[in-house]
Each structure stands twice: as structure tokens, then as C-alpha cells.
Write a protein that holds these residues in place. Structure first.
Motif, short mmCIF file in Angstrom:
data_model
loop_
_atom_site.label_atom_id
_atom_site.label_comp_id
_atom_site.label_asym_id
_atom_site.label_seq_id
_atom_site.Cartn_x
_atom_site.Cartn_y
_atom_site.Cartn_z
N LEU A 7 0.80 -1.22 0.00
CA LEU A 7 0.00 0.00 0.00
C LEU A 7 0.84 1.28 0.00
O LEU A 7 0.50 2.24 -0.69
N PRO A 8 1.94 1.35 0.77
CA PRO A 8 2.75 2.58 0.71
C PRO A 8 3.31 2.88 -0.68
O PRO A 8 3.64 4.03 -0.97
N LEU A 9 3.43 1.85 -1.53
CA LEU A 9 3.93 2.08 -2.88
C LEU A 9 2.98 2.96 -3.69
O LEU A 9 3.38 3.57 -4.68
N ALA A 10 1.72 3.05 -3.25
CA ALA A 10 0.76 3.91 -3.94
C ALA A 10 1.19 5.38 -3.87
O ALA A 10 0.90 6.16 -4.77
N ILE A 11 1.88 5.73 -2.79
CA ILE A 11 2.37 7.10 -2.65
C ILE A 11 3.41 7.38 -3.74
O ILE A 11 3.41 8.44 -4.37
N THR A 12 4.29 6.41 -3.96
CA THR A 12 5.31 6.56 -4.99
C THR A 12 4.67 6.62 -6.38
O THR A 12 5.18 7.31 -7.26
N MET A 13 3.57 5.91 -6.58
CA MET A 13 2.90 5.92 -7.87
C MET A 13 2.51 7.34 -8.30
O MET A 13 2.58 7.68 -9.47
N MET A 14 2.11 8.15 -7.34
CA MET A 14 1.61 9.48 -7.67
C MET A 14 2.61 10.59 -7.37
O MET A 14 2.31 11.77 -7.58
N ALA A 15 3.79 10.24 -6.89
CA ALA A 15 4.80 11.26 -6.61
C ALA A 15 5.51 11.65 -7.90
O ALA A 15 5.67 10.84 -8.80
N GLY A 16 5.92 12.90 -8.00
CA GLY A 16 6.60 13.36 -9.21
C GLY A 16 5.62 14.05 -10.16
O GLY A 16 4.70 14.76 -9.72
N SER A 131 9.10 4.87 -13.35
CA SER A 131 8.97 4.63 -11.91
C SER A 131 7.67 3.90 -11.60
O SER A 131 7.64 3.00 -10.76
N ASP A 132 6.58 4.28 -12.26
CA ASP A 132 5.30 3.61 -12.01
C ASP A 132 5.30 2.19 -12.54
O ASP A 132 4.71 1.28 -11.94
N LEU A 133 5.95 1.98 -13.67
CA LEU A 133 6.05 0.62 -14.21
C LEU A 133 6.81 -0.27 -13.24
O LEU A 133 6.46 -1.44 -13.03
N MET A 134 7.86 0.28 -12.62
CA MET A 134 8.62 -0.49 -11.65
C MET A 134 7.79 -0.79 -10.40
O MET A 134 7.87 -1.88 -9.83
N VAL A 135 7.01 0.21 -9.97
CA VAL A 135 6.16 -0.01 -8.80
C VAL A 135 5.15 -1.14 -9.08
O VAL A 135 4.97 -2.05 -8.28
N MET A 136 4.51 -1.07 -10.25
CA MET A 136 3.50 -2.08 -10.57
C MET A 136 4.12 -3.45 -10.77
O MET A 136 3.50 -4.47 -10.45
N LEU A 137 5.35 -3.49 -11.29
CA LEU A 137 6.04 -4.78 -11.38
C LEU A 137 6.33 -5.32 -9.99
O LEU A 137 6.19 -6.54 -9.75
N ALA A 153 -4.97 -6.82 -5.20
CA ALA A 153 -4.30 -5.56 -5.53
C ALA A 153 -5.27 -4.38 -5.55
O ALA A 153 -4.84 -3.23 -5.72
N LEU A 154 -6.56 -4.64 -5.39
CA LEU A 154 -7.55 -3.56 -5.45
C LEU A 154 -7.33 -2.47 -4.40
O LEU A 154 -7.50 -1.28 -4.71
N PRO A 155 -6.94 -2.81 -3.16
CA PRO A 155 -6.65 -1.73 -2.19
C PRO A 155 -5.50 -0.83 -2.67
O PRO A 155 -5.55 0.39 -2.46
N PHE A 156 -4.48 -1.41 -3.30
CA PHE A 156 -3.37 -0.63 -3.84
C PHE A 156 -3.86 0.32 -4.93
O PHE A 156 -3.50 1.50 -4.96
N ILE A 157 -4.70 -0.19 -5.83
CA ILE A 157 -5.23 0.62 -6.92
C ILE A 157 -6.08 1.76 -6.35
O ILE A 157 -5.96 2.92 -6.78
N ALA A 158 -6.93 1.43 -5.38
CA ALA A 158 -7.80 2.44 -4.78
C ALA A 158 -6.99 3.53 -4.08
O ALA A 158 -7.31 4.73 -4.19
N LEU A 159 -5.94 3.15 -3.37
CA LEU A 159 -5.14 4.13 -2.66
C LEU A 159 -4.36 5.02 -3.63
O LEU A 159 -4.17 6.21 -3.38
N THR A 160 -3.91 4.44 -4.75
CA THR A 160 -3.23 5.24 -5.76
C THR A 160 -4.13 6.36 -6.25
O THR A 160 -3.71 7.52 -6.36
N VAL A 161 -5.38 6.02 -6.55
CA VAL A 161 -6.34 7.04 -7.00
C VAL A 161 -6.63 8.05 -5.88
O VAL A 161 -6.73 9.26 -6.13
N ALA A 162 -6.72 7.56 -4.65
CA ALA A 162 -7.00 8.44 -3.51
C ALA A 162 -5.88 9.46 -3.33
O ALA A 162 -6.14 10.64 -3.05
N VAL A 163 -4.63 9.02 -3.48
CA VAL A 163 -3.50 9.95 -3.38
C VAL A 163 -3.59 11.02 -4.46
O VAL A 163 -3.37 12.21 -4.22
N GLY A 164 -3.94 10.59 -5.68
CA GLY A 164 -4.09 11.55 -6.76
C GLY A 164 -5.23 12.52 -6.56
O GLY A 164 -5.24 13.62 -7.14
N ALA A 165 -6.20 12.14 -5.73
CA ALA A 165 -7.37 12.98 -5.49
C ALA A 165 -7.14 14.03 -4.40
O ALA A 165 -7.98 14.91 -4.21
#
Length: 210
Positions: A7-16, A131-137, A153-165
Motif C-alpha cells: 500500500l505505501p507504494l501507492a504514494i510513490t505511484m503518484m509522486a513526481g 517509476s510507475d512501471l517499476m512499482v507495478m512490477l 491488488a484492489l486496495p493498492f489501486i484504490a489508494l493510488t487514485v486516492a493519493v491523486g485525489a
């Protein structure tokens, strides 16, 4: 799958550039409509990306035994260590070029984007960012190691969107205060994109090694 690691990787997904895009859209005249289009793009891209990377990890798992997530010498962890090395090199490269690094030109173009362009941006900032491709891998490898399914993986996907929101939520909840503060945040992030990139790399390294 260990959600405390994933789940913390979701933060990295939306960073940058991803969160920078979200901030830009949250400062637009039609912030809600444009930001929602962006978030739909992020949702679709992350859902697709995780599915593809899980397929890649599953395919590799048929040829290479990833081992247990607790085994630090397993093939799965070796792949993650390679990713860590690449991220450290990327951080060093950003540091060396910090005097000349400029934010991507496409970020400036987002200031006049409509909902359709915002949607495309949401897709692209996930699917074409290394970076996001590496996170998802990494997520795919964790799923394969734990023998979990895509549903896990749905909680990870949901948190990624939540960070972006978050920028949009701040704009809606704080109103004028957020509307006046966000342009300054946007400009700071644009002018210090090299530092943002380094922070993203280091966060990812810490999350992988933790």
C-alpha cells in the motif's frame, strides 16, 4: 500479499509529475470536472498496469522461482534489488544535473487542458512513467510470491487514485485558501522538479528495502 509493504507504494505511484499534474488540474477554472477526468485515467491505467505486470510476474514465475517474500535471497528479491540500484542511479543523475534540469514542457501545457486531455494525461503519467512501471512490477511480484489474485491488488489501486485525489479534495474542502495556495505549490514543484524526482526515487528505495 502483505499490504503493509504494498500500500505505501501507492504514494510513490503518484509522486513526481503525477501529483504535479493533479495539482495543476486542481487549480484549473473547471477544477472538479477536469480533475475527475484525470482520476478516471489514473484508475484505468493503474488497473491495466497492475493486471499486465501480474501477468508478467506470473509468466516469469513459471520459469523462475520467485521464492518466499521472507527469503531475502529469492529471485523476487533479487529483481527488487536491481530496481533499487536503478533508482539510486536515477537519483544521482538528477542530483548531478540539478542546475540544468527543467520540468517537462508538457506540464505547462496542462494549465489549459480540458477534460479529454486530463483523461489522457491520467493514462499516460501511469503507463509511460518508468517509476510507475517499476512499482507495478513490484506489486505483481509480491502478488505472485504470495500466490494471490488480482483482487488482492484492489486496495493498492484504490489508494493510488486516492493519493491523486488529494489536491482536488483540498481545493473543494478549503475553497479559496487552497485556490490561492496551490499555484505557489505548483510553481515550486515545477521549479524544483529535480528534487521531487530524487525524493520519489528515495521513497521507492526505502519502501522496497523496508
Amino acid at each position: 500479499m502483505d499490504n503493509l509493504k504494498i500500500l505505501p507504494l501507492a504514494i510513490t505511484m503518484m509522486a513526481g509529475p503525477q501529483i504535479m499534474s493533479a495539482v495543476i488540474f486542481a487549480t484549473a477554472q473547471k477544477a472538479v470536472r477536469i480533475s475527475l477526468a484525470f482520476l478516471v485515467g489514473v484508475l484505468m491505467a493503474t488497473s491495466l498496469g497492475v493486471a499486465v505486470m501480474l501477468g508478467v510476474a506470473t509468466g516469469l514465475g513459471g520459469a523462475v522461482d520467485f521464492g518466499s517474500s521472507d527469503n531475502k535471497s529469492s529471485a523476487g528479491h533479487v529483481i527488487q534489488y536491481v530496481l533499487v540500484a536503478l533508482l539510486i542511479l536515477a537519483a544521482l543523475r538528477n542530483w548531478r544535473k540539478r542546475e540544468t534540469v527543467e520540468p517537462p514542457k508538457w506540464l505547462h501545457a496542462l494549465m489549459s487542458a480540458d477534460a479529454r486531455k486530463a483523461f489522457r494525461t491520467g493514462l499516460l503519467v501511469i503507463l509511460v512513467m518508468p517509476s510507475d512501471l517499476m512499482v507495478m512490477l513490484t506489486v505483481g511480484i509480491h502478488l505472485e510470491q504470495a500466490k494471490d489474485s488480482y483482487v488482492d491488488a484492489l486496495p493498492f489501486i484504490a489508494l493510488t487514485v486516492a493519493v491523486g485525489a488529494v489536491p482536488l479534495l483540498l481545493r473543494v474542502l478549503l475553497g479559496r485558501r487552497a485556490a490561492s495556495a496551490m499555484p505557489s505549490l505548483r510553481d515550486w514543484m515545477n521549479n524544483n522538479s529535480w528534487l521531487v524526482n530524487i525524493i520519489v526515487c528515495l521513497i521507492f528505495v526505502v519502501l522496497i528495502l523496508a
